[in-house]
Scaffold this motif. Sequence first.
Motif, PDB file in Angstrom:
ATOM      1  N   GLY A 126      23.877  33.043  42.509  1.00 52.70           N
ATOM      2  CA  GLY A 126      23.978  33.503  41.224  1.00 52.70           C
ATOM      3  C   GLY A 126      23.965  32.118  39.871  1.00 52.70           C
ATOM      4  N   GLN A 127      25.022  30.941  40.485  1.00 55.63           N
ATOM      5  CA  GLN A 127      24.984  30.258  39.577  1.00 55.63           C
ATOM      6  C   GLN A 127      23.246  29.681  39.524  1.00 55.63           C
TER       7      GLN A 127
ATOM      8  N   SER B 223      17.585  30.544  47.229  1.00 53.11           N
ATOM      9  CA  SER B 223      17.736  31.081  45.280  1.00 53.11           C
ATOM     10  C   SER B 223      16.965  31.372  44.723  1.00 53.11           C
TER      11      SER B 223
ATOM     12  N   SER C 195      22.598  37.794  38.522  1.00 54.82           N
ATOM     13  CA  SER C 195      23.536  37.239  37.943  1.00 54.82           C
ATOM     14  C   SER C 195      24.247  38.058  37.854  1.00 54.82           C
TER      15      SER C 195
ATOM     16  N   ALA D 251      16.233  37.109  36.774  1.00 58.85           N
ATOM     17  CA  ALA D 251      17.555  36.607  36.440  1.00 58.85           C
ATOM     18  C   ALA D 251      19.340  37.146  36.458  1.00 58.85           C
ATOM     19  N   ARG D 252      18.599  38.001  34.938  1.00 57.51           N
ATOM     20  CA  ARG D 252      19.755  38.584  34.956  1.00 57.51           C
ATOM     21  C   ARG D 252      20.491  39.761  35.650  1.00 57.51           C
TER      22      ARG D 252
ATOM     23  N   SER E 216      25.911  38.643  41.167  1.00 58.31           N
ATOM     24  CA  SER E 216      26.564  37.547  42.456  1.00 58.31           C
ATOM     25  C   SER E 216      27.701  38.024  41.751  1.00 58.31           C
ATOM     26  N   ASP E 217      27.668  38.243  40.171  1.00 61.19           N
ATOM     27  CA  ASP E 217      29.349  38.064  40.036  1.00 61.19           C
ATOM     28  C   ASP E 217      30.109  39.046  40.796  1.00 61.19           C
TER      29      ASP E 217
ATOM     30  N   ALA F 272      20.885  31.609  38.564  1.00 60.30           N
ATOM     31  CA  ALA F 272      20.273  32.599  37.529  1.00 60.30           C
ATOM     32  C   ALA F 272      20.785  32.218  36.403  1.00 60.30           C
ATOM     33  N   ARG F 273      22.371  32.019  35.976  1.00 56.35           N
ATOM     34  CA  ARG F 273      22.865  31.662  35.391  1.00 56.35           C
ATOM     35  C   ARG F 273      22.118  30.664  34.360  1.00 56.35           C
TER      36      ARG F 273
ATOM     37  N   ILE G 119      15.721  34.945  43.136  1.00 61.19           N
ATOM     38  CA  ILE G 119      15.799  35.274  41.607  1.00 61.19           C
ATOM     39  C   ILE G 119      14.902  36.693  41.583  1.00 61.19           C
TER      40      ILE G 119
END
Length: 103
Positions: A74-75, A19, A32, A28-29, A35-36, A77-78, A23
């Motif tokens: 993804g989690q 992760s 995210s 991060a943005r 990954s979504d 990063a959020r 990232i």
Amino acid sequence: MGLATAVATIPVVIGGPLSGVLIDWAGARRFSIISDAISGLTVLAIALLSSLSHLPMWGLYLLLIASGVFDTPGQTARTVLLPSLAQKSSLPLERAVGLSSGA
């Protein structure tokens, strides 16, 4: 069902340690969003192919692996984005964490 659960869990265990690297590399943005999008596409592919009866078990396993590899980063990063989002919205960090966890 147990095998599908194992196939979906193994990439999460592998994706967790990666992760931070992913990232840092993508941001991060951006990660995210990526990954979504991948998660959404895999869920859509499972639903669509299953409804058309064109989803063999090995195909399901591959889609579960693809989704699982990106879910944990993804989690993460959020979670990394949460403090700056809370600050921009003038929301106390404790409330933002609570809202994020509840969602």
